[in-house]
Scaffold this motif. Structure first.
Motif, PDB file in Angstrom:
ATOM      1  N   HIS A  15       0.968  -1.303  -0.026  1.00 46.85           N
ATOM      2  CA  HIS A  15      -0.205  -0.050   0.000  1.00 46.85           C
ATOM      3  C   HIS A  15       0.782   1.348   0.053  1.00 46.85           C
ATOM      4  CE1 HIS A  15      -3.845   1.885   0.430  1.00 46.85           C
ATOM      5  NE2 HIS A  15      -3.559   2.915   1.197  1.00 46.85           N
ATOM      6  N   TYR A  16       1.267   1.748  -1.158  1.00 42.85           N
ATOM      7  CA  TYR A  16       2.054   3.056  -1.224  1.00 42.85           C
ATOM      8  C   TYR A  16       1.674   3.434  -2.826  1.00 42.85           C
ATOM      9  CZ  TYR A  16       5.677   0.406  -3.829  1.00 42.85           C
ATOM     10  OH  TYR A  16       6.389  -0.231  -4.792  1.00 42.85           O
ATOM     11  N   SER A  17       2.188   4.715  -2.986  1.00 39.15           N
ATOM     12  CA  SER A  17       1.852   5.339  -4.266  1.00 39.15           C
ATOM     13  C   SER A  17       3.336   5.435  -5.110  1.00 39.15           C
ATOM     14  CB  SER A  17       1.282   6.551  -3.950  1.00 39.15           C
ATOM     15  OG  SER A  17       0.004   6.648  -3.401  1.00 39.15           O
ATOM     16  N   GLN A  18       3.051   5.484  -6.372  1.00 43.69           N
ATOM     17  CA  GLN A  18       4.047   5.245  -7.272  1.00 43.69           C
ATOM     18  C   GLN A  18       4.355   7.003  -7.582  1.00 43.69           C
ATOM     19  OE1 GLN A  18       6.206   3.072  -8.022  1.00 43.69           O
ATOM     20  NE2 GLN A  18       5.071   1.287  -8.715  1.00 43.69           N
ATOM     21  N   LEU A  19       3.256   7.676  -7.500  1.00 44.43           N
ATOM     22  CA  LEU A  19       3.585   9.110  -7.797  1.00 44.43           C
ATOM     23  C   LEU A  19       2.826  10.105  -7.033  1.00 44.43           C
ATOM     24  CD1 LEU A  19       4.362  11.363 -10.011  1.00 44.43           C
ATOM     25  CD2 LEU A  19       2.451  10.593 -11.193  1.00 44.43           C
ATOM     26  N   VAL A  20       3.533  11.124  -6.234  1.00 45.61           N
ATOM     27  CA  VAL A  20       2.470  12.129  -5.636  1.00 45.61           C
ATOM     28  C   VAL A  20       2.746  13.442  -6.423  1.00 45.61           C
ATOM     29  CG1 VAL A  20       2.338  13.267  -3.457  1.00 45.61           C
ATOM     30  CG2 VAL A  20       3.016  10.685  -3.576  1.00 45.61           C
ATOM     31  N   THR A  21       1.856  14.040  -6.900  1.00 47.71           N
ATOM     32  CA  THR A  21       1.766  15.308  -7.664  1.00 47.71           C
ATOM     33  C   THR A  21       1.546  16.478  -6.523  1.00 47.71           C
ATOM     34  OG1 THR A  21       1.334  14.311  -9.455  1.00 47.71           O
ATOM     35  CG2 THR A  21       1.247  16.648  -9.469  1.00 47.71           C
ATOM     36  N   VAL A  22       2.319  17.525  -6.486  1.00 47.28           N
ATOM     37  CA  VAL A  22       2.304  18.695  -5.396  1.00 47.28           C
ATOM     38  C   VAL A  22       2.110  19.941  -6.011  1.00 47.28           C
ATOM     39  CG1 VAL A  22       3.447  19.730  -3.520  1.00 47.28           C
ATOM     40  CG2 VAL A  22       3.662  17.230  -3.708  1.00 47.28           C
ATOM     41  N   VAL A  76      11.432   7.019   3.373  1.00 47.70           N
ATOM     42  CA  VAL A  76      12.224   6.133   2.999  1.00 47.70           C
ATOM     43  C   VAL A  76      12.512   5.539   4.321  1.00 47.70           C
ATOM     44  CG1 VAL A  76      14.739   5.957   2.230  1.00 47.70           C
ATOM     45  CG2 VAL A  76      13.306   7.650   1.244  1.00 47.70           C
ATOM     46  N   PHE A  77      12.678   4.089   4.267  1.00 44.94           N
ATOM     47  CA  PHE A  77      12.582   3.243   5.627  1.00 44.94           C
ATOM     48  C   PHE A  77      13.958   2.425   5.396  1.00 44.94           C
ATOM     49  CE2 PHE A  77      11.956  -0.127   8.394  1.00 44.94           C
ATOM     50  CZ  PHE A  77      11.610   0.518   9.606  1.00 44.94           C
ATOM     51  N   ALA A 100      -1.195   6.608   1.444  1.00 43.33           N
ATOM     52  CA  ALA A 100      -0.175   5.740   0.848  1.00 43.33           C
ATOM     53  C   ALA A 100       0.499   6.754   0.272  1.00 43.33           C
ATOM     54  CB  ALA A 100      -0.947   5.043  -0.228  1.00 43.33           C
ATOM     55  N   PRO A 101       1.738   7.254   1.073  1.00 45.65           N
ATOM     56  CA  PRO A 101       2.580   8.099   0.414  1.00 45.65           C
ATOM     57  C   PRO A 101       3.616   7.299  -0.389  1.00 45.65           C
ATOM     58  CG  PRO A 101       3.172   7.741   2.646  1.00 45.65           C
ATOM     59  CD  PRO A 101       1.974   6.674   2.550  1.00 45.65           C
ATOM     60  N   ALA A 102       4.173   7.988  -1.322  1.00 44.42           N
ATOM     61  CA  ALA A 102       5.304   7.212  -1.916  1.00 44.42           C
ATOM     62  C   ALA A 102       6.346   6.820  -0.959  1.00 44.42           C
ATOM     63  CB  ALA A 102       6.211   8.437  -2.817  1.00 44.42           C
ATOM     64  N   CYS A 103       6.830   5.634  -1.363  1.00 44.43           N
ATOM     65  CA  CYS A 103       7.778   4.788  -0.096  1.00 44.43           C
ATOM     66  C   CYS A 103       8.895   4.185  -0.757  1.00 44.43           C
ATOM     67  CB  CYS A 103       6.648   3.977   0.627  1.00 44.43           C
ATOM     68  SG  CYS A 103       7.553   2.893   1.643  1.00 44.43           S
ATOM     69  N   THR A 104      10.192   4.057  -0.110  1.00 46.05           N
ATOM     70  CA  THR A 104      11.242   3.132  -0.477  1.00 46.05           C
ATOM     71  C   THR A 104      11.598   2.482   0.743  1.00 46.05           C
ATOM     72  OG1 THR A 104      11.806   4.846  -2.237  1.00 46.05           O
ATOM     73  CG2 THR A 104      13.605   3.422  -1.259  1.00 46.05           C
ATOM     74  N   GLU A 119      15.567   3.148  10.620  1.00 42.24           N
ATOM     75  CA  GLU A 119      15.485   4.606  10.538  1.00 42.24           C
ATOM     76  C   GLU A 119      14.484   4.942   9.550  1.00 42.24           C
ATOM     77  OE1 GLU A 119      18.504   8.424   9.812  1.00 42.24           O
ATOM     78  OE2 GLU A 119      19.278   6.536  10.580  1.00 42.24           O
ATOM     79  N   VAL A 120      13.631   6.021   9.881  1.00 36.89           N
ATOM     80  CA  VAL A 120      12.713   6.391   8.720  1.00 36.89           C
ATOM     81  C   VAL A 120      12.945   8.293   8.557  1.00 36.89           C
ATOM     82  CG1 VAL A 120      10.674   6.698  10.433  1.00 36.89           C
ATOM     83  CG2 VAL A 120      10.368   6.230   7.945  1.00 36.89           C
ATOM     84  N   GLU A 121      13.045   8.342   7.238  1.00 35.88           N
ATOM     85  CA  GLU A 121      12.814   9.866   6.919  1.00 35.88           C
ATOM     86  C   GLU A 121      11.809  10.152   5.969  1.00 35.88           C
ATOM     87  OE1 GLU A 121      15.647  10.431   3.286  1.00 35.88           O
ATOM     88  OE2 GLU A 121      16.863   9.515   4.910  1.00 35.88           O
ATOM     89  N   GLY A 122      11.480  11.353   5.940  1.00 37.15           N
ATOM     90  CA  GLY A 122      10.175  11.620   5.156  1.00 37.15           C
ATOM     91  C   GLY A 122      10.054  13.164   4.804  1.00 37.15           C
TER      92      GLY A 122
END
Length: 127
Positions: A15-22, A76-77, A100-104, A119-122
């Motif tokens: 459950h995440y998104s491939q693309l987030v448009t801002v 990013v995790f 569902a944010p973009a996720c790595t 560790e998680v950054e965002g």
């Protein structure tokens, strides 16, 4: 903001998104990597406890900027525990409550201090 999984690329494995448009008029915040350390400075015991604390820390950092977890557009995790992607996915899905944010997700040899397991950054964006 628009969270999408465009045609022509593989459907996400979880459950995440491939693309987030801002949009251009949005306010952006970027959080440093957050680890499984409680506010009292103690490192939580075990991977799941550290994951939960790291995400809690990330949400609090963004809250300090007036942002909600649904404003998070990318995470990013990093995990030092091989094969922990299923644990990560379950934790992320539970804590993000459908968002569902973009996720790595990355498995790495070690973090800055022995005993740190994740560790998680965002990045977050508010309109």
């Amino acid at each position: 903001m628009e969270f999408t999984n465009p045609e022509g690329v593989a459907t996400p494995a979880s459950h995440y998104s491939q693309l987030v448009t801002v949009p251009a008029n949005a306010r952006r915040a970027i959080a440093s990597g957050q680890i499984g350390v409680s506010p009292d400075g103690s490192l939580r015991e075990g991977l799941e406890a550290q994951m939960e604390q790291a995400f809690d820390n990330l949400f609090k950092v963004f809250a300090a900027a007036g942002m909600k977890k649904t404003d998070i557009v990318k995470i990013v995790f990093y995990s030092t525990v091989p094969g922990s992607v299923a644990t990560f996915r379950a934790m992320r899905d539970r804590l993000f409550e459908g968002h569902a944010p973009a996720c790595t997700y990355l498995e790495i040899a070690q973090l800055a201090t022995p005993g740190m397991l994740c560790e998680v950054e965002g990045e977050a964006v508010a309109l």
